[in-house]
Design a protein around this motif. Structure first.
Motif, short mmCIF file in Angstrom:
data_model
loop_
_atom_site.label_atom_id
_atom_site.label_comp_id
_atom_site.label_asym_id
_atom_site.label_seq_id
_atom_site.Cartn_x
_atom_site.Cartn_y
_atom_site.Cartn_z
N SER A 38 0.89 -1.07 0.29
CA SER A 38 -0.06 -0.03 0.12
C SER A 38 0.63 1.15 0.05
O SER A 38 1.92 1.22 0.73
CB SER A 38 -0.92 -0.13 1.27
N ARG A 39 0.54 2.25 -0.92
CA ARG A 39 1.22 3.50 -0.86
C ARG A 39 0.23 4.65 -1.03
O ARG A 39 -0.30 4.68 -2.26
CB ARG A 39 2.36 3.36 -2.12
N GLY A 40 0.23 5.53 -0.34
CA GLY A 40 -0.75 6.67 -0.30
C GLY A 40 -1.99 5.94 -0.05
O GLY A 40 -2.45 5.26 0.84
N GLY A 41 -3.01 6.53 -0.93
CA GLY A 41 -4.56 6.09 -0.99
C GLY A 41 -5.22 6.59 0.20
O GLY A 41 -4.65 7.60 1.05
N ARG A 42 -6.33 5.93 0.37
CA ARG A 42 -7.19 6.38 1.43
C ARG A 42 -6.73 5.93 2.79
O ARG A 42 -6.23 4.93 2.97
CB ARG A 42 -8.59 5.63 1.17
N VAL A 43 -7.03 6.86 3.90
CA VAL A 43 -6.44 6.50 5.18
C VAL A 43 -7.65 6.95 6.00
O VAL A 43 -8.00 8.18 5.76
CB VAL A 43 -5.06 7.45 5.77
N VAL A 44 -8.26 6.32 7.06
CA VAL A 44 -8.98 6.77 8.26
C VAL A 44 -8.11 6.57 9.42
O VAL A 44 -7.51 5.44 9.70
CB VAL A 44 -10.18 6.01 8.10
N ALA A 45 -7.71 7.55 10.22
CA ALA A 45 -7.12 7.28 11.40
C ALA A 45 -7.90 7.59 12.64
O ALA A 45 -8.95 8.26 12.67
CB ALA A 45 -5.89 8.65 11.44
N TYR A 46 -7.46 6.66 13.53
CA TYR A 46 -8.07 6.55 15.16
C TYR A 46 -7.27 6.99 15.76
O TYR A 46 -6.00 7.05 15.81
CB TYR A 46 -8.75 5.31 15.01
N ASP A 47 -7.78 7.32 17.12
CA ASP A 47 -7.07 7.54 18.20
C ASP A 47 -5.96 8.61 17.89
O ASP A 47 -6.28 9.36 17.53
CB ASP A 47 -6.21 6.11 18.85
N ALA A 48 -4.71 8.41 18.27
CA ALA A 48 -3.78 9.40 17.87
C ALA A 48 -3.16 9.45 16.64
O ALA A 48 -2.21 9.90 16.13
CB ALA A 48 -2.47 9.23 18.88
N GLY A 49 -3.86 8.76 15.64
CA GLY A 49 -3.28 8.52 14.45
C GLY A 49 -3.63 9.71 13.40
O GLY A 49 -4.39 10.46 14.07
N ILE A 50 -2.80 9.88 12.60
CA ILE A 50 -2.74 11.00 11.65
C ILE A 50 -3.19 10.46 10.40
O ILE A 50 -2.52 9.50 9.75
CB ILE A 50 -1.52 11.78 11.59
N ALA A 51 -4.16 10.98 9.59
CA ALA A 51 -4.74 10.56 8.21
C ALA A 51 -3.67 11.20 7.19
O ALA A 51 -4.17 12.09 6.81
CB ALA A 51 -5.96 11.20 8.19
N GLU A 52 -2.65 10.84 6.96
CA GLU A 52 -1.50 11.17 6.03
C GLU A 52 -0.82 9.97 5.49
O GLU A 52 -1.28 9.07 5.61
CB GLU A 52 -0.21 12.01 7.05
N ARG A 53 -0.16 10.36 4.40
CA ARG A 53 0.63 9.38 3.56
C ARG A 53 0.94 8.09 4.54
O ARG A 53 1.85 8.27 5.54
CB ARG A 53 1.76 9.90 2.83
N THR A 54 0.65 6.94 4.06
CA THR A 54 0.87 5.73 4.72
C THR A 54 1.53 4.58 3.87
O THR A 54 0.73 4.42 2.87
CB THR A 54 -0.14 5.01 5.67
N ILE A 55 2.57 4.05 4.27
CA ILE A 55 3.25 3.15 3.05
C ILE A 55 3.43 1.60 3.84
O ILE A 55 3.78 1.54 5.03
CB ILE A 55 4.53 3.57 2.54
N LEU A 56 3.26 0.70 3.24
CA LEU A 56 3.30 -0.89 3.66
C LEU A 56 4.12 -1.55 2.87
O LEU A 56 3.54 -1.73 1.66
CB LEU A 56 1.97 -1.38 3.99
N ILE A 57 5.13 -2.05 3.13
CA ILE A 57 6.22 -2.85 1.88
C ILE A 57 6.34 -4.29 2.78
O ILE A 57 6.94 -4.12 3.79
CB ILE A 57 7.29 -1.91 1.83
N GLU A 58 6.15 -5.14 2.27
CA GLU A 58 6.55 -6.56 2.51
C GLU A 58 7.51 -7.17 2.23
O GLU A 58 8.05 -6.99 0.75
CB GLU A 58 5.30 -7.41 1.93
N PHE A 59 8.45 -8.07 2.94
CA PHE A 59 9.69 -8.66 2.44
C PHE A 59 9.62 -10.17 2.99
O PHE A 59 8.69 -10.39 3.70
CB PHE A 59 10.77 -8.04 3.30
N ASP A 60 10.04 -10.98 2.36
CA ASP A 60 10.05 -12.49 2.75
C ASP A 60 10.58 -12.54 4.03
O ASP A 60 10.12 -13.81 4.74
CB ASP A 60 10.93 -13.18 1.70
#
Length: 97
Positions: A39-61
């Motif tokens: 996931s890169r960018g896209g829609r974000v809904v933030a809860y608690d102390a989260g910030i609805a800003e750019r979020t990236i998720l990268i997977e490795f083996d």
């Protein structure tokens, strides 16, 4: 073996030009390190102390592969280009299976 993940949450982007320079270098470094962008960018809904800003998720083996990619010379070059252009929370985490 459990997978490894980079989780990067941007708090602020103070210099879009530095982010653009990082974005030119980082994808090749991630790919060379075996990373797959989930996931890169896209829609974000933030809860608690989260910030609805750019979020990236990268997977490795593996967790070790994720750490090695972060420490690689290619990714270090990308980080140097980014410098103080953003404030972000960057973590490497281990998957559960």
């Amino acid at each position: 073996m459990p997978k490894g993940y980079w989780v990067s949450v941007y708090r602020t982007i103070s210099d879009p030009e530095k982010l653009a320079a990082y974005n030119k270098l980082a994808p090749a470094a991630v790919q060379a390190g075996g990373g797959r962008v989930i996931s890169r960018g896209g829609r974000v809904v933030a809860y608690d102390a989260g910030i609805a800003e750019r979020t990236i998720l990268i997977e490795f083996d593996s967790f070790e592969q994720a750490v090695a990619a972060r420490e690689s010379p290619a990714y270090q070059e990308a980080l140097a280009a980014l410098a103080d252009g953003v404030e972000r929370d960057f973590r490497i985490i281990e998957g559960i299976d």
